[in-house]
Write an enzyme that holds these catalytic residues in place. Structure first.
Site, PDB file in Angstrom:
ATOM      1  N   SER A 154       0.865  -1.186   0.000  1.00  0.00           N
ATOM      2  CA  SER A 154       0.000   0.000   0.000  1.00  0.00           C
ATOM      3  C   SER A 154       0.895   1.227   0.000  1.00  0.00           C
ATOM      4  CB  SER A 154      -0.867   0.001   1.268  1.00  0.00           C
ATOM      5  OG  SER A 154      -1.454   1.268   1.471  1.00  0.00           O
ATOM      6  N   TYR A 167      -2.854  -1.150  10.506  1.00  0.00           N
ATOM      7  CA  TYR A 167      -2.778  -1.364   9.047  1.00  0.00           C
ATOM      8  C   TYR A 167      -1.445  -0.834   8.488  1.00  0.00           C
ATOM      9  CZ  TYR A 167      -4.245  -1.176   4.106  1.00  0.00           C
ATOM     10  OH  TYR A 167      -4.342  -1.331   2.738  1.00  0.00           O
TER      11      TYR A 167
HETATM   12  P1  NAD Z   1     -11.252  -6.197  -0.371  1.00  0.00           P
HETATM   13  O1  NAD Z   1     -11.815  -6.090   0.999  1.00  0.00           O
HETATM   14  O2  NAD Z   1     -12.175  -6.223  -1.524  1.00  0.00           O
HETATM   15  O3  NAD Z   1     -10.314  -7.475  -0.493  1.00  0.00           O
HETATM   16  C1  NAD Z   1      -9.638  -8.076   0.562  1.00  0.00           C
HETATM   17  C2  NAD Z   1      -9.825  -9.563   0.414  1.00  0.00           C
HETATM   18  O4  NAD Z   1      -9.074 -10.250   1.414  1.00  0.00           O
HETATM   19  C3  NAD Z   1     -11.290  -9.995   0.573  1.00  0.00           C
HETATM   20  O5  NAD Z   1     -11.672 -10.740  -0.556  1.00  0.00           O
HETATM   21  C4  NAD Z   1     -11.291 -10.846   1.832  1.00  0.00           C
HETATM   22  O6  NAD Z   1     -12.215 -11.910   1.776  1.00  0.00           O
HETATM   23  C5  NAD Z   1      -9.856 -11.365   1.823  1.00  0.00           C
HETATM   24  N1  NAD Z   1      -9.418 -11.821   3.135  1.00  0.00           N
HETATM   25  C6  NAD Z   1      -9.578 -11.213   4.346  1.00  0.00           C
HETATM   26  N2  NAD Z   1      -9.072 -11.985   5.314  1.00  0.00           N
HETATM   27  C7  NAD Z   1      -8.565 -13.099   4.719  1.00  0.00           C
HETATM   28  C8  NAD Z   1      -7.934 -14.261   5.204  1.00  0.00           C
HETATM   29  N3  NAD Z   1      -7.704 -14.434   6.520  1.00  0.00           N
HETATM   30  N4  NAD Z   1      -7.556 -15.201   4.304  1.00  0.00           N
HETATM   31  C9  NAD Z   1      -7.788 -15.037   2.978  1.00  0.00           C
HETATM   32  N5  NAD Z   1      -8.397 -13.965   2.466  1.00  0.00           N
HETATM   33  C10 NAD Z   1      -8.783 -13.005   3.335  1.00  0.00           C
HETATM   34  O7  NAD Z   1     -10.219  -4.995  -0.489  1.00  0.00           O
HETATM   35  P2  NAD Z   1      -9.101  -4.701  -1.601  1.00  0.00           P
HETATM   36  O8  NAD Z   1      -9.001  -3.245  -1.683  1.00  0.00           O
HETATM   37  O9  NAD Z   1      -9.313  -5.491  -2.816  1.00  0.00           O
HETATM   38  O10 NAD Z   1      -7.783  -5.187  -0.833  1.00  0.00           O
HETATM   39  C11 NAD Z   1      -6.861  -6.098  -1.397  1.00  0.00           C
HETATM   40  C12 NAD Z   1      -5.464  -5.756  -0.931  1.00  0.00           C
HETATM   41  O11 NAD Z   1      -5.088  -4.486  -1.465  1.00  0.00           O
HETATM   42  C13 NAD Z   1      -5.318  -5.634   0.598  1.00  0.00           C
HETATM   43  O12 NAD Z   1      -4.082  -6.195   1.000  1.00  0.00           O
HETATM   44  C14 NAD Z   1      -5.325  -4.145   0.817  1.00  0.00           C
HETATM   45  O13 NAD Z   1      -4.633  -3.763   1.995  1.00  0.00           O
HETATM   46  C15 NAD Z   1      -4.592  -3.680  -0.433  1.00  0.00           C
HETATM   47  N6  NAD Z   1      -4.788  -2.259  -0.759  1.00  0.00           N
HETATM   48  C16 NAD Z   1      -5.999  -1.800  -1.203  1.00  0.00           C
HETATM   49  C17 NAD Z   1      -6.124  -0.444  -1.513  1.00  0.00           C
HETATM   50  C18 NAD Z   1      -7.403   0.134  -2.038  1.00  0.00           C
HETATM   51  O14 NAD Z   1      -7.454   1.360  -2.251  1.00  0.00           O
HETATM   52  N7  NAD Z   1      -8.449  -0.624  -2.298  1.00  0.00           N
HETATM   53  C19 NAD Z   1      -5.045   0.413  -1.357  1.00  0.00           C
HETATM   54  C20 NAD Z   1      -3.846  -0.095  -0.890  1.00  0.00           C
HETATM   55  C21 NAD Z   1      -3.717  -1.436  -0.604  1.00  0.00           C
END
Ligand code: NAD
Length: 269
Positions: A154, A167
């Site tokens: 991130s 986080y």
């Molecule tokens: P999201 O909530 O749609 O996806 C997160 C996924 O992780 C979900 O599908 C959830 O079911 C899964 N998950 C949670 N706990 C779990 C576990 N114990 N085992 C397996 N799967 C598990 O959100 P996203 O934005 O798609 O996030 C995906 C990644 O991207 C994360 O690591 C998040 O920190 C990172 N991220 C997202 C953003 C953003 O702006 N959306 C920015 C920076 C980083």
């Protein structure tokens, strides 16, 4: 379209929604057989919908339930995938969650849950992937590398985030995990990199963009003046997984519309 990942097996954790789902579709479109991981029974239908979409575009793969914070479940997932497909070539360590709280009120459970999934989960999956990559070595017909790991980090691996100390700590930890194993295993032709998304429209941050007022406020942090979409991350993941990036290891590729450029300083300071 040239299929840069043809015949390669990719595990994408946390792939039933958001970035993981987008990355799974992009890797499958590039020819990889994808394992769309989801954590609990409640996410099964969403994971299957992702897989149906992949198959409707002639992509290949399976769904697989596994909580990445649990060692036994992670080891079983890798063993089952290797038994079914022969190996694993690509790991996308994507699963992540938030448990936000003012620091003084943050519970140990909120802290441990975020660190357990976001950081320990990446450790457990990366360790199984490295073990398999070391055992198999390079298969030149498939890739110049013995294996590729992509850690979903991130912008908060470098930008502090008040109210989200658990986080931001997990993402800072991912940076050193990624660099340390990139350094340790480069001699074995294993490449380890991170993607550092900025603000990408997914369920994790929907309150930050779902109303026009919220989106306007968010855009103040993004010089490129648009909120990202999962396809932005999918394209970066395909590049990092393919031989196009064969000389790239140990980096975080920020895909953030300039969020890490400290836009507040463009008119002040
Ligand atoms: P999201 O909530 O749609 O996806 C997160 C996924 O992780 C979900 O599908 C959830 O079911 C899964 N998950 C949670 N706990 C779990 C576990 N114990 N085992 C397996 N799967 C598990 O959100 P996203 O934005 O798609 O996030 C995906 C990644 O991207 C994360 O690591 C998040 O920190 C990172 N991220 C997202 C953003 C953003 O702006 N959306 C920015 C920076 C980083």
């Amino acid at each position: 379209m040239e299929k840069k990942l043809q015949g390669q097996i990719a595990i994408i954790t946390g792939a039933s929604s958001g970035i993981g789902a987008g990355v799974s579709k992009a890797l499958a479109a590039a020819g990889a057989t994808v394992v769309v991981n989801y954590p609990v029974e409640a996410a099964k239908a969403a994971a299957e919908a992702v897989m149906e979409e992949i198959k409707s575009s002639a992509g290949l793969g399976i769904t697989y339930q596994c909580d990445v914070s649990k060692e036994g479940e992670v080891q079983k997932m890798f063993a089952d995938v290797i038994a079914q497909f022969g190996t694993v070539d690509i790991l996308v360590n994507n699963a992540g969650l938030q448990r936000d709280s003012p620091f003084q009120d943050m519970t140990l459970e909120q802290w441990n849950t975020v660190l357990g999934v976001n950081l320990t989960g990446q450790f457990l999956c990366a360790r199984e992937a490295i073990r398999e990559f070391l055992k198999r070595g390079v298969v030149p017909e498939k890739s110049k590398a013995a294996g590729k790991i992509i850690c979903m980090s991130s912008v908060h691996e470098v930008i502090p985030w008040g109210g989200h100390a658990n986080y931001a700590t997990s993402k800072g930890g991912i940076m050193q995990l990624m660099k340390s194993i990139a350094q340790e295993f480069a001699p074995y032709k294993i490449r380890v990199n991170s993607i550092g998304p900025g603000a990408i429209k997914t369920p994790i941050n929907h309150t930050a963009w779902e109303t026009p007022a919220a989106e306007k406020k968010l855009l103040e942090l993004i010089p490129y003046n648009r909120v990202g979409v999962v396809e932005d991350i999918g394209a970066a993941a395909v590049w990092l997984a393919s031989d196009d990036s064969d000389y790239v290891t140990g980096i975080t590729l920020f895909v953030d519309g300039g969020m890490t450029l400290y836009p507040g300083f463009s008119t002040n300071g």
